[in-house]
Design a protein around this motif. Structure first.
Motif, PDB file in Angstrom:
ATOM      1  N   ARG A 139     -12.565  -5.327  -6.026  1.00 17.74           N
ATOM      2  CA  ARG A 139     -12.246  -6.520  -5.887  1.00 17.74           C
ATOM      3  C   ARG A 139     -13.775  -7.037  -4.696  1.00 17.74           C
ATOM      4  NH1 ARG A 139      -7.240  -6.886  -7.522  1.00 17.74           N
ATOM      5  NH2 ARG A 139      -6.796  -6.975  -5.407  1.00 17.74           N
ATOM      6  N   ARG A 140     -13.564  -6.040  -3.470  1.00 16.93           N
ATOM      7  CA  ARG A 140     -14.667  -5.775  -2.601  1.00 16.93           C
ATOM      8  C   ARG A 140     -15.716  -5.233  -2.407  1.00 16.93           C
ATOM      9  NH1 ARG A 140      -9.799  -7.070  -2.226  1.00 16.93           N
ATOM     10  NH2 ARG A 140     -10.280  -8.985  -1.682  1.00 16.93           N
ATOM     11  N   ASP A 153      -3.343  -0.844  -8.393  1.00 18.64           N
ATOM     12  CA  ASP A 153      -3.651  -1.862  -7.723  1.00 18.64           C
ATOM     13  C   ASP A 153      -4.160  -1.104  -6.254  1.00 18.64           C
ATOM     14  OD1 ASP A 153      -1.287   0.708  -6.772  1.00 18.64           O
ATOM     15  OD2 ASP A 153      -0.465  -1.492  -5.899  1.00 18.64           O
ATOM     16  N   TRP A 191      -7.608  -3.351  -6.079  1.00 21.93           N
ATOM     17  CA  TRP A 191      -8.616  -4.331  -4.654  1.00 21.93           C
ATOM     18  C   TRP A 191     -10.032  -3.747  -4.168  1.00 21.93           C
ATOM     19  CZ3 TRP A 191      -9.076  -3.524   0.745  1.00 21.93           C
ATOM     20  CH2 TRP A 191      -8.391  -4.575   1.603  1.00 21.93           C
ATOM     21  N   THR A 248       1.254  -1.234  -0.103  1.00 28.21           N
ATOM     22  CA  THR A 248      -0.078   0.287  -0.091  1.00 28.21           C
ATOM     23  C   THR A 248       0.237   1.371   0.151  1.00 28.21           C
ATOM     24  OG1 THR A 248       0.101  -0.167   2.629  1.00 28.21           O
ATOM     25  CG2 THR A 248      -2.013  -1.140   1.095  1.00 28.21           C
ATOM     26  N   LYS A 307      -9.320  -7.409   3.910  1.00 29.75           N
ATOM     27  CA  LYS A 307     -10.451  -7.840   3.914  1.00 29.75           C
ATOM     28  C   LYS A 307     -11.090  -8.313   4.825  1.00 29.75           C
ATOM     29  CE  LYS A 307      -8.832 -10.809   0.410  1.00 29.75           C
ATOM     30  NZ  LYS A 307      -8.017 -12.246  -0.168  1.00 29.75           N
TER      31      LYS A 307
END
Length: 179
Positions: free
Chosen positions: A142-143, A135, A139, A39, A106
């Motif tokens: 995808r959540r 990136d 992420w 990150t 997550k």
């Protein structure tokens, strides 16, 4: 709450947590230490990511919660939740660089979403991400977060937010409906 192998404790941060939280946020985003995780913003921003006053403002705000995440008594992650009418704002998300990539993020974002729904009854979570962080945006997608194309300017010249290393930075709004 259990993760794959360890127990996490979520609690509201207090004034006594400010220094630890600032150090965690800085370690996740700035300088060479941040390069241990994915990150890092070290290539696009130098200087500070936040400061004690910024963290304390969130802790003291009646419309915010600053979640502190501990494992075995050590602060390993944190995030800000702010009530803004029908939605909550998610920010200051940091996971210790040494623990990134193991699924902790997550678990924390799911708990943050649950907390915002239960605390304020909000139907959406909003966040802003530096638009060149493809990136990181992927992420979040995808959540369940979606890009809105709505941007706000980066605060060039205000070193409280860092010292930009490029001139094309802006924040993009990402939104997720909360069921």
């Amino acid at each position: 709450m259990e993760t794959a192998s360890t127990s996490l404790t979520f609690s509201d941060a207090t004034e006594s947590d400010v220094d630890v939280l600032v150090a965690l946020i800085e370690s996740a985003y700035r300088g060479d230490a941040s390069r241990a995780g994915w990150t890092t913003e070290a290539d696009i921003l130098e200087g500070q990511r936040t400061d004690p006053e910024g963290v304390l403002d969130v802790i003291k705000s009646p419309d915010s919660r600053f979640l502190k995440v501990e494992r075995d008594g050590t602060v390993v992650a944190c995030c800000q939740l702010e009530h803004r009418g029908d939605h909550a704002y998610f920010g200051m998300f940091a996971v210790s660089p040494a623990l990134q990539g193991g699924g902790l993020g997550k678990v924390i974002i799911a708990e943050a979403e649950r907390t915002a729904r239960e605390t304020w009854g909000v139907t959406e979570m909003h966040m802003t991400v530096i638009s060149v962080r493809e990136d990181l945006i992927a992420w979040y997608e995808r959540r369940g977060y979606r890009r809105t194309g709505r941007t706000t300017p980066f605060p060039y010249g205000d070193e409280r937010f860092g010292v930009p290393q490029r001139d094309d930075l802006c924040f993009e709004l990402l939104v997720k409906p909360l069921a």
